[in-house]
Design a protein around this motif. Sequence first.
Motif, PDB file in Angstrom:
ATOM      1  N   VAL A 147       3.922  -2.761 -14.573  1.00  0.00           N
ATOM      2  CA  VAL A 147       3.525  -3.403 -13.322  1.00  0.00           C
ATOM      3  C   VAL A 147       2.973  -4.803 -13.579  1.00  0.00           C
ATOM      4  N   ILE A 148       2.232  -4.995 -14.669  1.00  0.00           N
ATOM      5  CA  ILE A 148       1.687  -6.318 -14.977  1.00  0.00           C
ATOM      6  C   ILE A 148       2.810  -7.292 -15.333  1.00  0.00           C
ATOM      7  N   THR A 149       3.796  -6.818 -16.095  1.00  0.00           N
ATOM      8  CA  THR A 149       4.946  -7.656 -16.453  1.00  0.00           C
ATOM      9  C   THR A 149       5.786  -8.000 -15.232  1.00  0.00           C
ATOM     10  N   ASP A 150       6.038  -7.002 -14.387  1.00  0.00           N
ATOM     11  CA  ASP A 150       6.830  -7.252 -13.178  1.00  0.00           C
ATOM     12  C   ASP A 150       6.111  -8.208 -12.230  1.00  0.00           C
ATOM     13  N   PHE A 151       4.782  -8.094 -12.165  1.00  0.00           N
ATOM     14  CA  PHE A 151       3.993  -9.021 -11.347  1.00  0.00           C
ATOM     15  C   PHE A 151       4.183 -10.446 -11.859  1.00  0.00           C
ATOM     16  N   TYR A 152       4.130 -10.633 -13.182  1.00  0.00           N
ATOM     17  CA  TYR A 152       4.333 -11.958 -13.762  1.00  0.00           C
ATOM     18  C   TYR A 152       5.756 -12.468 -13.512  1.00  0.00           C
ATOM     19  N   GLU A 153       6.740 -11.619 -13.732  1.00  0.00           N
ATOM     20  CA  GLU A 153       8.131 -12.058 -13.584  1.00  0.00           C
ATOM     21  C   GLU A 153       8.467 -12.416 -12.133  1.00  0.00           C
ATOM     22  N   THR A 154       7.783 -11.773 -11.194  1.00  0.00           N
ATOM     23  CA  THR A 154       8.016 -12.055  -9.776  1.00  0.00           C
ATOM     24  C   THR A 154       7.292 -13.309  -9.309  1.00  0.00           C
ATOM     25  N   THR A 155       6.088 -13.540  -9.841  1.00  0.00           N
ATOM     26  CA  THR A 155       5.226 -14.594  -9.310  1.00  0.00           C
ATOM     27  C   THR A 155       4.972 -15.745 -10.268  1.00  0.00           C
ATOM     28  N   GLY A 156       5.191 -15.542 -11.572  1.00  0.00           N
ATOM     29  CA  GLY A 156       4.820 -16.535 -12.569  1.00  0.00           C
ATOM     30  C   GLY A 156       3.334 -16.541 -12.863  1.00  0.00           C
ATOM     31  N   GLU A 326       2.150   9.837  -1.505  1.00  0.00           N
ATOM     32  CA  GLU A 326       3.395  10.187  -2.203  1.00  0.00           C
ATOM     33  C   GLU A 326       4.588  10.201  -1.257  1.00  0.00           C
ATOM     34  N   GLU A 327       4.342  10.475   0.015  1.00  0.00           N
ATOM     35  CA  GLU A 327       5.427  10.469   0.999  1.00  0.00           C
ATOM     36  C   GLU A 327       5.658   9.076   1.587  1.00  0.00           C
ATOM     37  N   SER A 328       4.648   8.205   1.486  1.00  0.00           N
ATOM     38  CA  SER A 328       4.705   6.922   2.191  1.00  0.00           C
ATOM     39  C   SER A 328       5.075   5.737   1.311  1.00  0.00           C
ATOM     40  N   PHE A 329       4.779   5.803   0.016  1.00  0.00           N
ATOM     41  CA  PHE A 329       5.098   4.690  -0.875  1.00  0.00           C
ATOM     42  C   PHE A 329       6.597   4.528  -1.029  1.00  0.00           C
ATOM     43  N   ASP A 330       7.045   3.266  -1.182  1.00  0.00           N
ATOM     44  CA  ASP A 330       8.432   3.052  -1.572  1.00  0.00           C
ATOM     45  C   ASP A 330       8.582   3.357  -3.064  1.00  0.00           C
ATOM     46  N   GLU A 331       9.780   3.247  -3.577  1.00  0.00           N
ATOM     47  CA  GLU A 331      10.057   3.683  -4.944  1.00  0.00           C
ATOM     48  C   GLU A 331       9.233   2.935  -5.983  1.00  0.00           C
ATOM     49  N   GLU A 332       9.142   1.606  -5.835  1.00  0.00           N
ATOM     50  CA  GLU A 332       8.395   0.802  -6.801  1.00  0.00           C
ATOM     51  C   GLU A 332       6.901   1.127  -6.779  1.00  0.00           C
ATOM     52  N   SER A 333       6.344   1.213  -5.592  1.00  0.00           N
ATOM     53  CA  SER A 333       4.914   1.492  -5.472  1.00  0.00           C
ATOM     54  C   SER A 333       4.587   2.899  -5.947  1.00  0.00           C
ATOM     55  N   LEU A 334       5.465   3.834  -5.657  1.00  0.00           N
ATOM     56  CA  LEU A 334       5.244   5.199  -6.117  1.00  0.00           C
ATOM     57  C   LEU A 334       5.246   5.267  -7.636  1.00  0.00           C
ATOM     58  N   ALA A 335       6.109   4.478  -8.276  1.00  0.00           N
ATOM     59  CA  ALA A 335       6.158   4.460  -9.743  1.00  0.00           C
ATOM     60  C   ALA A 335       4.836   3.953 -10.313  1.00  0.00           C
ATOM     61  N   VAL A 336       4.238   2.940  -9.681  1.00  0.00           N
ATOM     62  CA  VAL A 336       2.941   2.429 -10.125  1.00  0.00           C
ATOM     63  C   VAL A 336       1.872   3.503  -9.932  1.00  0.00           C
ATOM     64  N   PHE A 337       1.874   4.144  -8.777  1.00  0.00           N
ATOM     65  CA  PHE A 337       0.896   5.183  -8.491  1.00  0.00           C
ATOM     66  C   PHE A 337       0.986   6.314  -9.509  1.00  0.00           C
TER      67      PHE A 337
END
Length: 345
Positions: A147-156, A326-337
């Motif tokens: 999640v930290i890497t993806d945050f960087y790659e998305t936002t710099g 668990e029912e409400s998160f999208d796939e990416e957010s659920l993976a972080v959770f």
Amino acid sequence: MRTPQQSSRPAPRTPRLTALGAAAAIPALALTGCGGNADADPEALSLTLAHSYNDGQPMVDCGVSTIEEEVNGADAGLAIETYGASSLGGDTDRIADVASGDIDIDIQGASALGSVYEPISVFDAAYAFDDVEHLSAFMASGASDEVITDFYETTGIHTLGAWSAGSRHFTANDPIRQPADLSGLQIRFPASPQYLMNAEALGADATEVAFEEIYLSLQQGAVDGQENPTNIIAADNIDEVQDYVSLTAHQQNTNLVIIGSVWDELDDEQQEVLTAAVDQAVDQVTECIADQEEEILDEWRSAGSPEVVDDVDVDAFRDQAFSYLEESFDEESLAVFEAIRGEGE
């Protein structure tokens, strides 16, 4: 440390200030209410650090001050110039300014950072973290890397560290021991998507009220309750207009210390100094908030007002929250959770 209250902003820097240019800018910056740089090397590269907190709060006195002292005293060619109390803009503006390079370092809540990368807001999900030790373990483990890497790659934007600004608890004029006790109560929540999702997950009827209006809204009965860490409840006198503080500890109020593209301009020593300073600040904030919460709760218990509700059925709140999230998160957010919860089991 000088109190950073004025609203003037440092001019955008294009191209990036050289060490000589930064030295020339320091006196001008000092006049605008920034702090913590009196003894810094006049030829040091000046890094702007922005945040929304006020002096006297542990995030400033134990966190920001530690970063300033450690970096400015390290003789590594760096100097921290601080602008607090949202003097460089609200959360959304400052996130954009970090991404553009107009602000170097910022301290942001995870839910606010969700505006630029939604999965990071899961750090503020209800019961995502069991406690501050769980947050610390997650950040120190490989489980946080994706999640930290993806945050960087998305936002710099790089993440230097994370701390809890305190466990959030409910206050109301009735005790809240289980989810059913929230029924029929209008509870003030911040307006961010993750906070509003938390309200749904916990069974609360959320009402959006500006932070500055919480006290009056509670006093006048416009809302029945609210949720915040004990240090905020005490600092803003919310305990004066609420009979009960129920220790639900339903969120860790996660703050991330972030830095923009200037990170890549720092040499190895400077990166190590800054990282070490943030690590020490995380430890200091954690200790200060724990001590302050204990002191505040002891005072409330001694006075008998507000009444501290210790016998909260946290398992019932947690189970209900998990089922909803668990029912409400999208796939990416659920993976972080799931990554966070896997580190806590």
